[in-house]
Design a protein around this motif. Structure first.
Motif, mmCIF file in Angstrom:
data_model
loop_
_atom_site.group_PDB
_atom_site.id
_atom_site.type_symbol
_atom_site.label_atom_id
_atom_site.label_comp_id
_atom_site.label_asym_id
_atom_site.label_seq_id
_atom_site.Cartn_x
_atom_site.Cartn_y
_atom_site.Cartn_z
ATOM 1 N N GLY A 521 0.822 -1.195 0.000
ATOM 2 C CA GLY A 521 0.000 0.000 0.000
ATOM 3 C C GLY A 521 0.856 1.245 0.000
ATOM 4 N N PRO A 522 0.239 2.399 0.183
ATOM 5 C CA PRO A 522 0.986 3.662 0.108
ATOM 6 C C PRO A 522 1.895 3.898 1.304
ATOM 7 C CG PRO A 522 -1.283 4.061 0.760
ATOM 8 C CD PRO A 522 -1.198 2.616 0.409
ATOM 9 N N GLN A 523 1.716 3.115 2.339
ATOM 10 C CA GLN A 523 2.527 3.363 3.523
ATOM 11 C C GLN A 523 3.133 2.048 3.999
ATOM 12 O OE1 GLN A 523 -0.706 3.736 6.369
ATOM 13 N NE2 GLN A 523 0.754 4.226 7.929
ATOM 14 N N TYR A 524 4.364 2.129 4.433
ATOM 15 C CA TYR A 524 5.032 0.948 4.984
ATOM 16 C C TYR A 524 5.552 1.258 6.380
ATOM 17 C CZ TYR A 524 8.525 -2.628 5.896
ATOM 18 O OH TYR A 524 9.257 -3.614 6.485
ATOM 19 N N GLY A 525 6.497 2.181 6.469
ATOM 20 C CA GLY A 525 7.048 2.535 7.764
ATOM 21 C C GLY A 525 6.324 3.728 8.365
#
Length: 794
Positions: A521-525
C-alpha cells in the motif's frame, strides 16, 4: 468492540530488585480492556503486616520516612499500625497527607467484596470515579471507568510499580492482574500522577494497585464461591511464613472460575496464579518479586444503541444468537475471547546511610490471544486483497461452502510485551528531601487479523483461511515498537516544624515509536517522536493536628494510540479504505490545578478538593465496528469539586459519603470523516454533572455487612449532545458472619454479596462515542446477581 492492544514477544527480562518502603509498596475496558489470611472478610487492620516478636530481624517499619516508594504517592502511603480494629468508612477512606487529591481503598473493604471483583469495581464509590460495569462480578474486562470526565484510556494504571495500560489502546484489562484476596489496596489519584510513576498514558489521573505481602507466619486460605449465572469459583493461597531466619517469606495462590454469561449465550472460564516473595535485608531495606499468570476465555456482551435499548430492553433483540445459521454475523461463538498473559515485577528499597536511599523496579509483561470481530461470509473464489494488492484465486478447504461462500470467524490476534526499569535516588537533610531518577520502557506489539472457517455447526473447523497458494487471508497486519525514557528531579522543603511543605519538580519524558504496516500500500514505515516537559509545584500547610490545606499545579500527557499510525482496509475481499493513517499525531497535554482541605481526628476523616483541567490535543479513542479510531478533539476543560467523608466506627457502624460536581466541556469544533460538527461549548461525553455515593458498614467481629448506593447523573453519548442516557442509581448489599476456630479451620466465615439489589435495568455508561444521535453504543448494567462465599484459614 475494543480490541486488546498488541505487543510482540521480544522482551528483555530485567532481573533485579525493587522497593518496598518499610515493607509496603505503593500502588496504581473494555476489551478490543489482612491481616492474616485467615481473616478474610474480617475487620480491617493496618496496612503493615505485623512480624512475630520471636523472629530475628525487625519488621519493615509501618511509618514511612519522608521519601516514598517508586510507586507511592506521598508520605501517607504507608500506614503505621493502628490501635483500633476498624478504619474510617470501613476501609473506603484513610488519612492522606500528599498535596493532591488521593482516595485509597484498603484491605478492610476489599476483603468483603465479591471475590471476583476487578480493580474498576472496587473504586465505584470513590469521588470522581464513574464506573460502567458490563459484568456483575467483574469476570470480564467489559467495563470502563472515567474520572472527572476523562475516559479510562487517559488514566495511568500501576500494579506493583509497573505500568499496566495496554500498550496499543491503553485500556487497563484489570480482570487479568490479581485475585482480590491478594490485593492490599487500590489507590485512585484523580489528578496528575506522582513524579516517579512510570507512565506515558496518565493525562487524566492514576490508579495504583498493590499486592498483599506474604505473611511472617505459615498459614493458608481457602475460598469457595457459588452464585447467580452458575458462577463457581475456588481460591487457595499458601504462605510459607519466614523461612528459617533468612528474612525470606513468600506466598502462592491459585484460583479457578467458571460462569455462564449473564445475558445471551456463552461461558466464562478463568485460571489465575499469584506469587510474591519478600526478602528483608535489614529493617529498612528489602526486595520483592511478584509474579502473576492469567488464562481466560470470556463471553462477549453486545453494546446496543440507545434506540435498540428502548426497543428491546433486556430482550433478545440486543443479545447474541445462540443457534447457528450459516453466515450468522451475530452468532455468539464468533465473539468468544481468549487471552493468556504473565507478569513479573521486582521492587527494592535500599537504605544506604542516614541521607541516601535507592529504589529500583524492573518489570516485564507478555500477553497473547484473540479478541473476535464476528462472523463474516467470504466468497470462495474471486479477487482478494493483501492491503491494496489484488490476488486472484480461490480459498483452500471449501468443505462447508454454501452458494459459493464460506462462513468464517474474524479475529484480532495480538502478541504484546513490555519491559522496563524505574530507579530513583533519595537524599535527605534536616529540611529537604531531594529525589532524582530515570525510567526506561520498551514495548513490542504485533497484530494480525486472520480468518478461521466455521463448519456446519458453527465451530472453527480450520485454524486459518488461506488461498490455494498458501497466502493467509488477513485483514490487518502491523508491528510497532515503542521506547520511552523519563528523567525526573524534585525537591521537597519542610519548614515550620514540618507544618509547611513546598514541593517542586520537573520531569522530561521522551517517546520514540516505530512501526511497519506489513501489507502492500501507500505506507510501509511509520514513526513518531515526542518530548514532553512536565513541571509541577505543590504546597501544603498543616493548620493544626486535624486540618491540612493544600494546592498544586501539575502537568501530564498521553501519547497517541499505536493503531492510529496505519491505514486499514475494509476486508481482504474489499480493498476500499476503512481508516486512513493519522499523519498529524500530537501528544495530549494537560495542565491541572487543585485546591483542597483535609480534616482528620479520632472520629472523622474527610476532604474537599476543587479542580480545574485544561487539555490541548484532547484524544478520543473510538471503536467503530470493532475498529480502533483515534481522534484529536482539540481543547477540553474540566472543572468541579470532589468531596468524601468517612466516620470511625460507632456502635460497630462505619458510614462513608462521597460526591462530585463536574462541568466538562469540549472547547473546539470536532472534524470526523471530513465533516465538522459544531461541538464547541458542548458538554463532554461520559461526564455526568453530579455523582454521589453512600456506604454504611457494620462489623462487630462476628457479624458483618454493608449496604451502598451510587447515583450517577445523566451522561451524553454524542459530541453534539443530541443523545444521552438517563441518570441511574444502584444499591449493593453484603451480609456475613464469622465463627471461632474449628479444628484446623481458622476463623471460618460465610458471606453473601448481592449486586444491584434493586434490580434496576439501565445503561451504565458510554461504550463508543459518536458525533450525532444513533451513532453511539452503550454498556448494559448487569441485573440482580448474588454470590455466596465460604472462606477459612488453615
Amino acid at each position: 468492540m475494543q480490541t486488546k492492544s498488541p505487543l510482540s514477544r521480544r522482551c528483555l527480562l530485567l532481573s533485579s530488585t525493587i522497593l518496598l518502603l518499610g515493607g509496603t509498596a505503593k500502588a496504581a475496558t473494555t476489551t478490543h480492556g489482612r491481616q492474616g489470611l485467615h481473616t478474610t472478610g474480617t475487620a480491617g487492620h493496618s496496612a503493615s503486616t505485623t512480624r512475630p516478636a520471636s523472629t530475628r530481624a525487625a519488621a519493615p517499619r509501618g511509618a514511612a520516612p519522608r521519601h516514598t516508594a517508586l510507586n507511592s504517592t506521598g508520605p501517607a502511603e504507608t500506614i503505621s499500625v493502628s490501635a483500633s480494629r476498624h478504619h474510617a468508612g470501613g476501609g473506603l477512606i484513610r488519612p492522606e497527607t500528599a498535596a493532591r487529591s488521593v482516595s485509597t481503598i484498603s484491605r478492610e473493604f476489599i476483603s468483603k467484596q465479591s471475590p471476583a471483583s476487578n480493580t474498576l469495581a472496587l473504586v465505584t464509590l470513590s469521588p470522581g470515579a464513574n464506573v460502567a460495569m458490563g459484568d456483575p462480578f467483574g469476570v470480564t474486562d467489559q467495563s470502563a471507568v472515567s474520572v472527572r470526565g476523562l475516559n479510562q484510556q487517559e488514566i495511568g494504571y500501576i500494579f506493583e510499580g509497573a505500568p499496566m495500560n495496554d500498550p496499543d489502546n491503553y485500556t487497563p484489562n484489570s480482570s487479568e492482574w490479581v485475585d482480590s484476596e491478594n490485593m492490599e489496596s487500590v489507590q485512585l489519584q484523580q489528578g496528575a500522577p506522582d513524579i516517579q510513576i512510570p507512565t506515558v498514558y496518565s493525562a487524566g489521573g492514576t490508579m495504583n494497585v498493590r499486592l498483599h505481602n506474604p505473611e511472617y507466619t505459615r498459614q493458608g486460605q481457602l475460598d469457595v464461591s457459588y452464585g447467580s449465572h452458575q458462577m463457581n469459583r475456588q481460591f487457595l493461597r499458601y504462605d510459607s511464613g519466614e523461612i528459617g531466619n533468612t528474612g525470606l517469606r513468600m506466598f502462592a495462590s491459585f484460583s479457578n472460575l467458571t460462569s455462564r454469561a449473564w445475558r445471551g449465550p456463552g461461558r466464562n472460564n478463568r485460571r489465575h496464579v499469584d506469587f510474591k516473595a519478600v526478602k528483608d535485608w535489614t529493617p529498612e531495606s528489602s526486595t520483592s518479586l511478584s509474579f502473576t499468570y492469567n488464562n481466560e476465555s470470556t463471553a462477549w456482551y453486545s453494546t446496543p444503541t440507545l434506540s435498540d435499548w428502548k426497543t428491546y430492553g433486556l430482550g433478545g433483540g440486543i443479545n447474541l444468537d445462540g443457534i447457528y445459521k450459516f453466515g450468522d454475523s451475530n452468532y455468539y461463538k464468533g465473539f468468544q475471547t481468549n487471552w493468556t498473559d504473565y507478569f513479573l515485577s521486582s521492587q527494592s528499597h535500599f537504605k544506604l546511610n542516614n541521607q541516601w536511599s535507592l529504589e529500583v523496579t524492573p518489570y516485564y509483561y507478555h500477553g497473547s490471544g484473540n479478541y473476535p470481530l464476528g462472523v463474516y461470509t467470504i466468497p470462495t473464489s474471486g479477487t482478494y486483497y493483501n492491503g491494496t494488492q489484488a490476488v486472484n484465486g480461490s480459498l483452500a478447504g471449501n468443505d462447508y461452502a454454501q452458494d459459493g461462500n464460506i462462513a468464517a470467524k474474524w479475529d484480532w490476534y495480538g502478541r504484546e510485551s513490555y519491559t522496563g526499569i524505574n530507579a530513583a535516588a533519595h537524599y535527605d537533610t534536616a529540611f529537604n528531601h531531594l529525589v532524582f531518577g530515570a525510567w526506561y520502557g520498551y514495548s513490542d506489539m504485533h497484530v494480525s487479523e486472520p480468518f478461521s472457517a466455521l463448519d456446519a455447526a458453527g465451530n472453527v473447523s480450520s485454524p486459518l483461511v488461506k488461498l490455494e497458494d498458501g497466502t493467509v487471508l488477513n485483514g490487518w497486519l502491523y508491528h510497532t515498537i515503542t521506547q520511552m525514557v523519563g528523567l525526573y528531579v524534585g525537591d521537597e522543603v519542610h519548614l515550620l516544624n514540618d507544618r509547611l511543605i513546598i514541593d517542586a519538580g520537573f520531569k522530561e519524558v521522551m517517546t520514540a515509536r516505530d512501526g511497519t504496516l506489513n501489507q502492500p500500500g501507500p505506507q510501509y514505515g511509520a514513526s513518531y517522536n515526542s518530548a514532553e516537559p512536565l513541571p509541577r509545584f505543590s504546597i501544603s500547610y498543616k493548620v493544626n493536628d486535624e486540618i491540612q490545606l493544600f494546592a498544586n499545579t501539575t502537568t501530564s500527557f498521553r501519547v497517541p494510540m499505536g493503531s492510529a499510525f496505519y491505514n486499514q482496509y475494509n476486508s481482504p475481499y474489499d480493498a476500499s479504505l476503512y481508516q486512513t493513517a493519522n499523519t498529524h499525531l500530537k501528544d495530549e497535554y494537560s495542565i491541572a490545578e487543585e485546591v483542597g482541605a483535609r480534616y482528620h481526628d479520632k472520629w472523622v476523616t474527610g476532604s474537599v478538593t476543587l479542580f480545574n483541567y485544561n487539555f490541548v490535543h484532547h484524544a478520543i479513542n473510538e471503536y467503530i465496528n470493532a475498529v480502533p479510531y483515534f481522534l484529536d478533539a482539540g481543547g477540553m476543560t474540566s472543572r468541579g469539586v470532589d468531596a468524601e467523608l468517612g466516620l470511625t466506627p460507632w456502635r460497630h457502624f462505619s458510614p462513608y459519603f462521597s460526591g462530585e460536581y463536574l462541568y466538562a466541556t469540549t472547547d473546539n469544533n470536532i472534524t470526523l470523516d471530513g465533516v465538522t460538527y459544531n461541538t464547541k461549548g458542548k458538554v463532554a461525553t461520559s461526564a455526568p454533572r453530579w455523582m454521589a455515593a453512600i456506604g454504611i458498614q457494620y462489623d462487630d467481629g462476628t457479624f458483618f455487612g454493608s449496604v451502598s448506593m451510587k447515583y450517577v447523573d445523566k451522561e451524553y453519548g454524542t459530541f453534539m449532545n443530541d443523545e444521552r442516557i438517563p441518570g441511574h442509581k444502584q444499591v449493593d448489599l453484603m451480609l456475613g458472619a464469622r465463627a471461632p476456630d474449628i479444628g484446623f479451620m481458622k476463623k471460618p466465615s460465610i458471606r453473601l454479596n448481592i449486586v444491584n439489589l434493586n434490580d434496576a435495568h439501565y445503561l451504565s455508561g458510554v461504550y463508543s462515542t459518536g458525533p450525532t444521535a444513533g451513532t453511539s453504543t452503550y454498556y448494559v448494567a448487569p441485573t440482580f446477581a448474588a454470590l455466596m462465599t465460604v472462606s477459612t484459614g488453615f
